[in-house]
Design a protein around this motif. Structure first.
Motif, short mmCIF file in Angstrom:
data_model
loop_
_atom_site.label_atom_id
_atom_site.label_comp_id
_atom_site.label_asym_id
_atom_site.label_seq_id
_atom_site.Cartn_x
_atom_site.Cartn_y
_atom_site.Cartn_z
N ALA A 203 0.82 -1.12 0.19
CA ALA A 203 0.10 0.06 0.25
C ALA A 203 0.75 1.72 -0.35
CB ALA A 203 -0.99 0.05 1.25
N ARG A 204 0.83 2.02 -1.56
CA ARG A 204 1.86 2.74 -1.51
C ARG A 204 1.42 4.09 -0.30
NH1 ARG A 204 5.74 1.75 -4.75
NH2 ARG A 204 6.14 4.22 -5.49
N ASN A 205 -0.47 4.52 -0.49
CA ASN A 205 -0.11 6.04 0.34
C ASN A 205 -0.64 5.98 1.74
OD1 ASN A 205 -0.17 7.36 -2.42
ND2 ASN A 205 -2.16 6.53 -3.14
N GLN A 206 0.29 5.59 2.34
CA GLN A 206 0.81 5.08 3.70
C GLN A 206 2.12 5.56 4.24
OE1 GLN A 206 -1.78 4.41 5.09
NE2 GLN A 206 -3.65 3.59 3.01
N TRP A 207 1.90 6.04 5.39
CA TRP A 207 3.05 6.67 6.15
C TRP A 207 3.81 4.94 6.29
CZ3 TRP A 207 5.41 10.91 5.51
CH2 TRP A 207 4.11 11.83 5.68
N TYR A 208 5.04 4.69 6.20
CA TYR A 208 6.26 3.68 6.77
C TYR A 208 7.39 4.39 7.79
CZ TYR A 208 3.39 0.88 3.70
OH TYR A 208 3.06 0.27 3.25
N VAL A 209 7.45 3.34 9.04
CA VAL A 209 9.18 4.42 9.07
C VAL A 209 10.15 3.67 8.33
CG1 VAL A 209 10.52 2.97 11.68
CG2 VAL A 209 8.14 3.84 11.74
N ARG B 130 -6.53 -9.08 5.28
CA ARG B 130 -7.94 -8.32 5.00
C ARG B 130 -7.35 -6.88 4.72
NH1 ARG B 130 -10.52 -11.38 8.44
NH2 ARG B 130 -11.71 -9.35 9.58
N ILE B 131 -6.74 -6.24 5.95
CA ILE B 131 -7.21 -4.52 5.91
C ILE B 131 -6.07 -4.29 4.94
CG2 ILE B 131 -5.90 -2.74 6.94
CD1 ILE B 131 -7.56 -4.31 9.75
N LEU B 132 -4.65 -5.18 4.74
CA LEU B 132 -3.35 -4.85 3.58
C LEU B 132 -3.57 -4.82 2.83
CD1 LEU B 132 -0.49 -6.27 5.85
CD2 LEU B 132 -0.95 -3.42 5.90
N ALA B 133 -4.82 -6.25 2.11
CA ALA B 133 -4.75 -6.15 1.07
C ALA B 133 -6.44 -4.62 0.02
CB ALA B 133 -5.42 -7.38 0.49
N ARG B 134 -6.93 -4.51 1.56
CA ARG B 134 -7.53 -3.71 0.76
C ARG B 134 -6.96 -2.13 0.63
NH1 ARG B 134 -10.07 0.84 3.56
NH2 ARG B 134 -9.26 -0.67 5.52
N GLU C 145 -5.30 -2.29 -2.65
CA GLU C 145 -6.17 -2.33 -3.34
C GLU C 145 -7.06 -0.70 -3.67
OE1 GLU C 145 -10.63 -4.38 -5.28
OE2 GLU C 145 -9.58 -5.11 -3.39
N GLU C 146 -7.30 -0.16 -2.88
CA GLU C 146 -7.56 1.34 -2.76
C GLU C 146 -6.63 2.51 -3.23
OE1 GLU C 146 -9.53 1.49 0.81
OE2 GLU C 146 -11.30 0.60 0.22
N GLY C 147 -6.02 1.96 -2.76
CA GLY C 147 -4.20 2.74 -3.46
C GLY C 147 -3.96 4.25 -3.07
N ASP C 148 -5.14 4.73 -3.42
CA ASP C 148 -5.56 6.15 -3.36
C ASP C 148 -5.84 6.89 -2.05
OD1 ASP C 148 -7.90 5.72 -4.22
OD2 ASP C 148 -7.92 7.26 -6.03
#
Length: 354
Positions: free
Chosen positions: A8-14, A337-341, A344-347
């Motif tokens: 999921a690219r549009n997320q914050w990561y440490v 399930r949450i990670l897959a969503r 998939e939702e992307g933006d």
């Protein structure tokens, strides 16, 4: 479950601990993107740029700084903190396309977070908090281990603590961990999974017996909050068996420990395992601090070895193999399930309530 998890690219990561980012260039690969980090000389803020020179793809993390500019160690192409190339060798004109991608960065709770997706969607207010990591009155030991396994396997591992009984016996595992039923709560909207395991009469594992001095049986609580996709918080309380908090809410006989993990995908089949153990008891005892550091590192390395082995094993499985899941997997399955969503939702970044 396939042994690769979509990103999921549009997320914050440490990307790093704050103390790792300084005037020495630091290279990290996040979601398959090579990044270089440094701390600006002028105001001390962390900077994240693409870690490849536009000329011949030389790693800038293996180069050097001139003030707040990175000078490529191969041919001298020079970039400012926005990623713009400001100098090329042998000519005055800088090509219009000579620019590095720059990435939004936030330093919070002693962690450096980076946003790999669309910069227009990067809302720092959606970063989950781990305030204990740099709050007064708390002492933290921490580290990071790269694992050659899919990051979904690490999420599975941390959301099902029954493995402590078998993988971490002699450190944090006792029979009661695997034998006690869990409770699970899932908030799909905010991407939070909560898993609780409350043991009223349990053996005291060496991790706590040696650090707290408790002898005999204990009451033990493990309450997990997983904020997908990256932050995992384990709120731990132990006390002598049968001893709970006082009526006024104080807890003079309880020992509260916050265990934090940042689960950051590096690339397919590789994950950064940032780990930290924070306590607000025996904060002046250096011996306790070093014991917790060494003991928790040993536990983390047991996970590293197990997940490396599991990833290799999954790579030999025939197509279409069938998993068996049971009650202890409820939290992990919800996280999947949450990670897959999110992927998939992307933006659509997660909207969090702080």
């Amino acid at each position: 479950m396939p042994h690769t998890t979509a990103f999921a690219r549009n997320q914050w990561y440490v990307a790093a601990y704050g103390r790792e980012v300084g005037r020495e260039l630091l290279g990290r690969t996040i979601l398959g993107e090579p990044l270089v980090f440094y701390r600006a000389e002028e105001d001390g803020t962390p900077v994240a740029l693409h870690d490849r020179c536009v000329h011949r793809r030389y790693p800038l993390s293996e180069s050097g700084l001139d003030g707040d500019r990175i000078v490529c160690g191969y041919h001298g192409f020079t970039y400012d903190r926005t990623g713009a190339c400001v100098y090329v060798p042998g000519q005055k004109r800088v090509p219009r396309t000579a620019r590095l991608a720059s990435y939004p960065v936030v330093e919070q709770d002693s962690l450096v977070w980076v946003w790999i997706g669309d910069p227009a969607l990067a809302d720092a207010g959606n970063i989950p908090r781990a305030r204990h990591l740099d709050s007064p009155g708390w002492v933290t030991v921490r580290g990071m281990e790269p694992i050659d396994a899919d990051y979904g396997l690490l999420v599975d591992n941390l959301l099902d603590l029954s493995h402590e009984t078998y993988l971490h016996g002699g450190h944090i595992g006792t029979p009661e961990v695997a034998g006690t039923p869990i409770t699970t709560e899932v908030d799909e909207g905010t991407g939070v999974v909560r898993v609780g395991r409350h043991m009223e009469d349990a053996e005291c594992p060496p991790f706590y017996a040696r650090s707290t001095g408790i002898t005999g049986r204990i009451t033990r609580r493990q309450d997990i909050e997983y904020h997908a996709p990256c932050l995992y918080l384990l709120h731990s309380r132990i006390a002598p068996a049968g001893v709970g908090p006082e009526a006024d809410g104080s807890d003079p006989h309880g020992f509260h420990t916050e265990i934090t993990y940042a689960i950051t995908p590096s690339s397919q089949g590789r994950v950064y395992d940032f780990w930290a153990v924070s306590r607000n008891w025996a904060t002046d005892d250096a011996e306790v601090t070093e014991f917790l550091r060494g003991n928790n590192h040993a536990v983390v390395m047991q996970d590293v070895d197990a997940l490396n082995l599991l990833q290799r094993t999954l790579g030999t499985e025939r197509t279409g193999y069938q998993e068996l899941s049971i009650n202890i997997d409820t939290g992990g399955l919800a996280a999947r399930r949450i990670l897959a969503r999110l992927a998939e939702e992307g933006d659509k970044p997660v909207e969090r309530v702080q």
